[in-house]
Design a protein around this motif. Structure first.
Motif, short mmCIF file in Angstrom:
data_model
loop_
_atom_site.label_atom_id
_atom_site.label_comp_id
_atom_site.label_asym_id
_atom_site.label_seq_id
_atom_site.Cartn_x
_atom_site.Cartn_y
_atom_site.Cartn_z
N GLY A 90 5.12 16.38 1.67
CA GLY A 90 4.85 15.47 2.78
C GLY A 90 4.82 14.02 2.34
O GLY A 90 5.35 13.13 3.01
N ALA A 91 4.21 13.76 1.17
CA ALA A 91 4.15 12.40 0.65
C ALA A 91 5.55 11.90 0.29
O ALA A 91 5.90 10.74 0.58
CB ALA A 91 3.24 12.35 -0.58
N ALA A 92 6.35 12.77 -0.33
CA ALA A 92 7.70 12.37 -0.72
C ALA A 92 8.56 12.03 0.50
O ALA A 92 9.28 11.02 0.50
CB ALA A 92 8.36 13.48 -1.54
N THR A 93 8.49 12.87 1.52
CA THR A 93 9.30 12.60 2.71
C THR A 93 8.79 11.38 3.47
O THR A 93 9.58 10.65 4.07
CB THR A 93 9.30 13.83 3.64
OG1 THR A 93 7.94 14.24 3.90
CG2 THR A 93 10.06 14.99 3.01
N THR A 94 7.48 11.15 3.44
CA THR A 94 6.92 9.97 4.11
C THR A 94 7.39 8.69 3.42
O THR A 94 7.78 7.72 4.09
CB THR A 94 5.39 10.03 4.12
OG1 THR A 94 4.96 11.21 4.81
CG2 THR A 94 4.80 8.82 4.81
N VAL A 95 7.37 8.68 2.10
CA VAL A 95 7.85 7.51 1.35
C VAL A 95 9.34 7.29 1.60
O VAL A 95 9.80 6.15 1.81
CB VAL A 95 7.58 7.69 -0.16
CG1 VAL A 95 8.28 6.61 -0.97
CG2 VAL A 95 6.09 7.68 -0.43
N LEU A 96 10.11 8.39 1.59
CA LEU A 96 11.55 8.27 1.85
C LEU A 96 11.80 7.73 3.25
O LEU A 96 12.68 6.86 3.44
CB LEU A 96 12.22 9.64 1.69
CG LEU A 96 13.74 9.68 1.96
CD1 LEU A 96 14.47 8.77 1.00
CD2 LEU A 96 14.25 11.11 1.87
N ALA A 97 11.05 8.20 4.24
CA ALA A 97 11.21 7.72 5.60
C ALA A 97 10.88 6.23 5.69
O ALA A 97 11.56 5.47 6.40
CB ALA A 97 10.31 8.51 6.55
#
Length: 212
Positions: A90-97
């Motif tokens: 979730g953190a990785a996808t949030t940063v990518l977004a």
């Protein structure tokens, strides 16, 4: 009585009632999907926990489709069990977004060279990453490692191209209705979770028949 009427009155002819007995009560299934969306929305509040919400929501509706007990307490237990690994994804996808959002804003403002090609590439990367992350979360079950789920998701997507297209369609429709009216995002979560369950059952059935 026509054969078509007989088939309509006997849904067990194609084995669907035997495979998915909980899906026979269609209105109840629809209501459970909406309720699941509300539960998922609660888990999604910290944002980085969204994969745990998808994992728990998919597991919850999968149990309902198979006519197993589906108390809300079990949903939250699944969310807690999924959370340790899900938070990283979730953190990785949030940063990518966030990075993609900044890039698109810079492109729109003319501050980033490349214009439309850069915007298309950034959006495509974001959509692909989201779809694979959602697919990985839908494959979760207690005891599975998120590292393995992330690794296998691209292979599952490539092996079931039509299912991947359906997944992208479900995510797109969910995003559109949420963009139009934010509160609709709550039921949209549940309906996307049900789409994930349906696609998972479809894959299992097709692969089982192919192996037979």
């Amino acid at each position: 009585m026509s054969p078509r009427t007989q088939r309509r009155r006997r849904p067990e002819v194609d084995g669907s009632v035997l495979r998915w007995p909980g899906a026979r009560a269609r209105f109840a299934l629809f209501g459970e999907s909406l309720w699941t969306g509300a539960l998922m929305a609660l888990v999604c509040i910290p944002i980085v926990t969204w994969p745990a919400a998808v994992a728990a929501g998919s597991a919850h509706l999968r149990r309902f489709v198979h006519a197993e007990a589906t108390p809300a307490s079990e949903f939250f237990r699944d969310a807690l069990r999924a959370l340790p690994g899900a938070a990283g994804l979730g953190a990785a996808t949030t940063v990518l977004a966030a990075i993609i959002g900044v890039d698109l804003a810079l492109v729109a403002g003319g501050a980033l060279p490349g214009g439309m090609p850069v915007a298309v590439i950034a959006a495509s990367v974001g959509i692909a990453a989201l779809a694979l992350a959602v697919l990985a979360a839908s494959l979760w079950s207690p005891g599975m490692r998120w590292r393995d789920l992330v690794r296998v998701a691209p292979r599952v997507a490539a092996a079931d191209v039509s299912g991947t297209v359906y997944l992208l369609t479900a995510l797109g429709l969910g995003g559109i209705v949420t963009w139009q009216f934010l509160p609709l995002g709550i039921p949209a979560l549940g309906l996307v979770a049900f789409a994930l369950v349906a696609l998972g059952e479809r894959r299992m059935l097709r692969w089982t028949e192919a192996a037979a």
